[in-house]
Design a protein around this motif. Structure first.
Motif, PDB file in Angstrom:
ATOM      1  N   UNK A 109      -0.903 -12.336   6.160  1.00  0.00           N
ATOM      2  CA  UNK A 109      -1.717 -12.209   4.949  1.00  0.00           C
ATOM      3  C   UNK A 109      -1.909 -10.723   4.653  1.00  0.00           C
ATOM      4  N   UNK A 110      -1.627 -10.322   3.433  1.00  0.00           N
ATOM      5  CA  UNK A 110      -1.827  -8.915   3.062  1.00  0.00           C
ATOM      6  C   UNK A 110      -3.279  -8.486   3.240  1.00  0.00           C
ATOM      7  N   UNK A 111      -4.210  -9.370   2.950  1.00  0.00           N
ATOM      8  CA  UNK A 111      -5.625  -9.029   3.037  1.00  0.00           C
ATOM      9  C   UNK A 111      -6.023  -8.674   4.469  1.00  0.00           C
ATOM     10  N   UNK A 112      -5.309  -9.219   5.462  1.00  0.00           N
ATOM     11  CA  UNK A 112      -5.611  -8.870   6.852  1.00  0.00           C
ATOM     12  C   UNK A 112      -5.392  -7.379   7.111  1.00  0.00           C
ATOM     13  N   UNK A 113      -4.428  -6.779   6.442  1.00  0.00           N
ATOM     14  CA  UNK A 113      -4.188  -5.342   6.607  1.00  0.00           C
ATOM     15  C   UNK A 113      -5.401  -4.538   6.154  1.00  0.00           C
ATOM     16  N   UNK A 114      -6.044  -4.976   5.097  1.00  0.00           N
ATOM     17  CA  UNK A 114      -7.265  -4.316   4.614  1.00  0.00           C
ATOM     18  C   UNK A 114      -8.390  -4.532   5.623  1.00  0.00           C
ATOM     19  N   UNK A 115      -8.523  -5.745   6.131  1.00  0.00           N
ATOM     20  CA  UNK A 115      -9.568  -6.042   7.110  1.00  0.00           C
ATOM     21  C   UNK A 115      -9.387  -5.205   8.372  1.00  0.00           C
ATOM     22  N   UNK A 116      -8.136  -5.042   8.807  1.00  0.00           N
ATOM     23  CA  UNK A 116      -7.877  -4.214   9.986  1.00  0.00           C
ATOM     24  C   UNK A 116      -8.273  -2.769   9.725  1.00  0.00           C
ATOM     25  N   UNK A 117      -7.977  -2.287   8.539  1.00  0.00           N
ATOM     26  CA  UNK A 117      -8.382  -0.915   8.187  1.00  0.00           C
ATOM     27  C   UNK A 117      -9.897  -0.764   8.277  1.00  0.00           C
ATOM     28  N   UNK A 118     -10.604  -1.704   7.727  1.00  0.00           N
ATOM     29  CA  UNK A 118     -12.070  -1.628   7.740  1.00  0.00           C
ATOM     30  C   UNK A 118     -12.613  -1.648   9.167  1.00  0.00           C
ATOM     31  N   UNK A 119     -12.100  -2.516  10.005  1.00  0.00           N
ATOM     32  CA  UNK A 119     -12.570  -2.602  11.387  1.00  0.00           C
ATOM     33  C   UNK A 119     -12.234  -1.363  12.191  1.00  0.00           C
TER      34      UNK A 119
ATOM     35  N   UNK B  53       0.391  -8.124  12.777  1.00  0.00           N
ATOM     36  CA  UNK B  53       0.371  -8.850  11.502  1.00  0.00           C
ATOM     37  C   UNK B  53       1.781  -9.032  10.952  1.00  0.00           C
ATOM     38  N   UNK B  54       2.582  -7.975  10.990  1.00  0.00           N
ATOM     39  CA  UNK B  54       3.951  -8.067  10.484  1.00  0.00           C
ATOM     40  C   UNK B  54       4.800  -8.997  11.342  1.00  0.00           C
ATOM     41  N   UNK B  55       4.486  -9.104  12.641  1.00  0.00           N
ATOM     42  CA  UNK B  55       5.230 -10.025  13.508  1.00  0.00           C
ATOM     43  C   UNK B  55       5.032 -11.474  13.062  1.00  0.00           C
ATOM     44  N   UNK B  56       3.979 -11.736  12.307  1.00  0.00           N
ATOM     45  CA  UNK B  56       3.722 -13.097  11.835  1.00  0.00           C
ATOM     46  C   UNK B  56       4.711 -13.528  10.756  1.00  0.00           C
TER      47      UNK B  56
ATOM     48  N   UNK C 298     -14.000 -12.825   6.525  1.00  0.00           N
ATOM     49  CA  UNK C 298     -13.412 -11.489   6.627  1.00  0.00           C
ATOM     50  C   UNK C 298     -13.741 -10.715   7.891  1.00  0.00           C
ATOM     51  N   UNK C 299     -14.852 -10.971   8.532  1.00  0.00           N
ATOM     52  CA  UNK C 299     -15.295 -10.102   9.619  1.00  0.00           C
ATOM     53  C   UNK C 299     -14.501 -10.286  10.915  1.00  0.00           C
ATOM     54  N   UNK C 300     -13.903 -11.429  11.134  1.00  0.00           N
ATOM     55  CA  UNK C 300     -13.155 -11.668  12.369  1.00  0.00           C
ATOM     56  C   UNK C 300     -12.015 -10.685  12.558  1.00  0.00           C
ATOM     57  N   UNK C 301     -11.228 -10.466  11.508  1.00  0.00           N
ATOM     58  CA  UNK C 301     -10.110  -9.529  11.605  1.00  0.00           C
ATOM     59  C   UNK C 301     -10.593  -8.094  11.773  1.00  0.00           C
ATOM     60  N   UNK C 302     -11.682  -7.749  11.122  1.00  0.00           N
ATOM     61  CA  UNK C 302     -12.237  -6.405  11.290  1.00  0.00           C
ATOM     62  C   UNK C 302     -12.737  -6.210  12.719  1.00  0.00           C
TER      63      UNK C 302
END
Length: 116
Positions: free
Chosen positions: A90-100, A62-65, A24-28
């Protein structure tokens, strides 16, 4: 630069890190890097504006993917293309981006308040 080095280290040592961290930390970290990049390029911009722009950029990438044409997939198959554009939505990437982005925003805001 610190965030980039952390991201490289995360990839290099993923096998010895806890699974949750490696997963998870890479996307953040990527979102935090984008935030600080926006702040470095647009120094007069408020921290809130930088947060919104960086998060919007991360979401757009992310959406471009969702677009899977052959030409863009060839770019994504390269190391640099994969790091910048990612490989699959991946939907979860959107959450990871928010956290980062939130983490970077909070760090930056606290530093700005200390200076002011």
């Amino acid at each position: 630069m610190v965030i980039i080095l952390l991201g490289i280290g995360l990839r290099a040592y993923a096998s010895v890190l806890p699974h949750f961290v490696a997963e998870h930390f890479g996307d953040a970290l990527w979102a935090a890097m984008i935030y600080f990049g926006v702040r470095a390029l647009l120094v007069r911009m408020s921290v809130l504006q930088a947060f919104l722009i960086s998060l919007g950029f991360c979401y757009a990438i992310e959406c471009s993917q969702l677009y899977q044409a052959d030409w863009v997939n060839r770019i994504r198959s390269t190391l640099l293309g994969g790091l910048i554009l990612g490989r699959g939505f991946l939907y979860v990437d959107l959450v990871r981006y928010c956290e980062g982005a939130i983490g970077a925003y909070l760090i930056d805001r606290s530093l700005v308040q200390r200076i002011a």
